[in-house]
Design an enzyme around this catalytic site. Structure first.
Site, PDB file in Angstrom:
ATOM      1  CE  LYS A 114      -4.065  -1.967   0.005  1.00  0.00           C
ATOM      2  NZ  LYS A 114      -3.819  -3.328  -0.508  1.00  0.00           N
TER       3      LYS A 114
HETATM    4  C1  LIG Z   1      -9.824  -2.559  -1.621  1.00  0.00           C
HETATM    5  C2  LIG Z   1      -9.250  -3.302  -0.452  1.00  0.00           C
HETATM    6  N1  LIG Z   1      -9.981  -3.448   0.658  1.00  0.00           N
HETATM    7  C3  LIG Z   1      -9.507  -4.087   1.740  1.00  0.00           C
HETATM    8  C4  LIG Z   1      -8.243  -4.616   1.751  1.00  0.00           C
HETATM    9  C5  LIG Z   1      -7.769  -5.362   2.957  1.00  0.00           C
HETATM   10  O1  LIG Z   1      -6.661  -4.748   3.536  1.00  0.00           O
HETATM   11  P1  LIG Z   1      -5.799  -5.523   4.626  1.00  0.00           P
HETATM   12  O2  LIG Z   1      -4.886  -6.450   3.913  1.00  0.00           O
HETATM   13  O3  LIG Z   1      -5.051  -4.417   5.331  1.00  0.00           O
HETATM   14  O4  LIG Z   1      -6.747  -6.210   5.517  1.00  0.00           O
HETATM   15  C6  LIG Z   1      -7.429  -4.477   0.636  1.00  0.00           C
HETATM   16  C7  LIG Z   1      -6.074  -5.051   0.632  1.00  0.00           C
HETATM   17  O5  LIG Z   1      -5.472  -5.378  -0.344  1.00  0.00           O
HETATM   18  C8  LIG Z   1      -7.942  -3.810  -0.508  1.00  0.00           C
HETATM   19  O6  LIG Z   1      -7.191  -3.648  -1.605  1.00  0.00           O
END
Ligand SMILES: Cc1ncc(COP(=O)(O)O)c(C=O)c1O
Length: 396
Positions: free
Chosen positions: A197
């Protein structure tokens, strides 16, 4: 013999220089801050987490912030804190990472999908409106790739229909829409600090909200349901009793993670500028290839430039998306897919009866999309290798 060997076509990059997709840029400040955790022994949730929460909410101009260990946890707790549960429906996009949908299911609610706009790849407000029932409780838009959704339309629908708005800002740390930060339009904004990210804590996430009571509830739910600030119980002020006021989760962020995040956040604008330049270079250098490039950011908005996604239409490109990906990998360039459409996955089909063809834009984009490397870590040579490889495959 030597002459024959030199005729073997060489990849753009050597295999020992494979360009890893989404590799993060980590500086010496992060290393020093992590060392400080190791030396003080404060590894778990502590003062560095509190500092990251303060500095993140200041950057986003939000009233309250709670750090957690992922965006998935942020989404899950937001829905629980809002009282969303069994019998409720939450409308989200058919083109997202599975975590968005899974978090709705974790909360006990039913996900309902809306198709995306074929140009912006963001949830189509008209489709949202069409899916509202008497059971709908919330709209959960995703600012895809860092491009803000049509927030005026979504906010208006939410107000008119009495729905909550929970923004999935996993791609959208630096995003603004008409001067307002993504993640501050609805009741909650949920962020991801996963490795790939725009800023990373390895794993990690954050919830923003303007409601102090909801922030307190999320804080409690993120640490077993123990009364707020239970993390201070072993501090130098002496042992403090805590009380379990809810059956919560183990979703707290550690100081080791926050040590990374504090310095990543300090460089967020510098890294954004670097990605903006890479994005512009791709726009300029790939424009004549048989690909669909992303549209420029809409007026009055700020794109976070999290992903650079192109569409490979086999009718135009004479190559499928998967063949293009294989060819890029052979050139030692790592690529990604964001995302295959949600309804193609067997679990969701079996559980909800979703049919991919009912979401035609998401289905087609999911079959044609490919993400090129877009990280602040990319050197100019990396960017020209990506361009060179794409040109070689599509024009060579
Ligand atoms: C659009 C979206 N929502 C939620 C997430 C979930 O994030 P995390 O891996 O921090 O739980 C991601 C992760 O890639 C994502 O791209």
């Amino acid at each position: 013999m030597a002459k024959a060997a030199s005729k073997v076509p060489q990849p753009i990059r050597r295999s020992d220089e494979f360009l890893v997709f989404g590799s993060p840029l980590i500086g010496d400040d992060e290393k020093r801050e992590i060392l400080d955790c190791l030396e003080t022994g404060w590894l778990g949730t502590g003062p560095k987490v509190a500092r990251l929460e303060r500095e993140f909410r200041a950057y986003k101009q939000a009233a309250h912030s709670v750090a957690v260990n992922s965006c998935t946890a942020a989404l899950h707790l937001s829905m629980l804190a809002a009282g969303i549960g069994p019998g409720d429906e939450v409308i989200t996009t058919a083109l997202t990472f599975c975590a968005t949908v899974n978090a709705i299911i974790h909360a006990g609610a039913t996900p309902v999908l809306a198709d995306v706009d074929p140009v912006t790849l963001n949830i189509d407000p008209g489709q949202v409106e069409a899916r509202i029932t008497e059971r709908t409780k919330a709209i959960l838009p995703v600012h895809f790739a860092g491009r803000p959704c049509e927030m005026n339309a979504l906010v208006a629908i939410a107000k008119r229909r009495g729905l909550l708005l929970i923004e999935d800002c996993a791609h959208a740390i630096e995003t603004t829409y008409r001067g307002k930060h993504a993640g501050t339009f609805g009741t909650f904004g949920c962020f991801s600090f996963y490795v790939t990210k725009n800023m990373t804590t390895g794993e990690g996430g954050m919830v923003l909200t303007s409601d102090e009571k909801l922030a307190d509830r999320i804080k409690t739910l993120a640490l077993h349901g123990m009364s707020k600030d239970a993390w201070r119980r072993f501090s130098d002020e002496g042992y403090k009793h805590y009380y379990v006021v809810d059956c919560g989760y183990k979703y707290n962020m550690m100081d080791i993670q926050a040590a990374l995040g504090i310095h990543q956040l300090r460089r967020i604008e510098k890294n954004w500028e670097r990605r903006r330049r890479v994005w512009s270079t791709y726009q300029e250098e790939l424009g004549d290839l048989p690909l669909t490039l992303p549209p420029p950011p809409e007026e009055g908005t700020r794109h976070a430039y999290h992903l650079y996604t192109v569409l490979v239409d086999p009718g135009r490109s004479r190559i499928t998306r998967d063949q293009f990906m294989t060819a890029m990998t052979a050139e030692n360039i790592g690529v990604g897919v964001h995302y295959q459409s949600i309804p193609i996955h067997p679990y969701y089909q079996q559980r909800f009866g979703w049919r991919p063809e009912e979401y035609p834009n998401s289905l087609r984009i999911g079959q044609q999309t490919v993400s090129l490397p877009l990280s602040a870590k990319l050197a100019d040579r990396d960017v020209s290798d990506v361009v060179g490889a794409a040109r070689k495959i599509l024009k060579g």
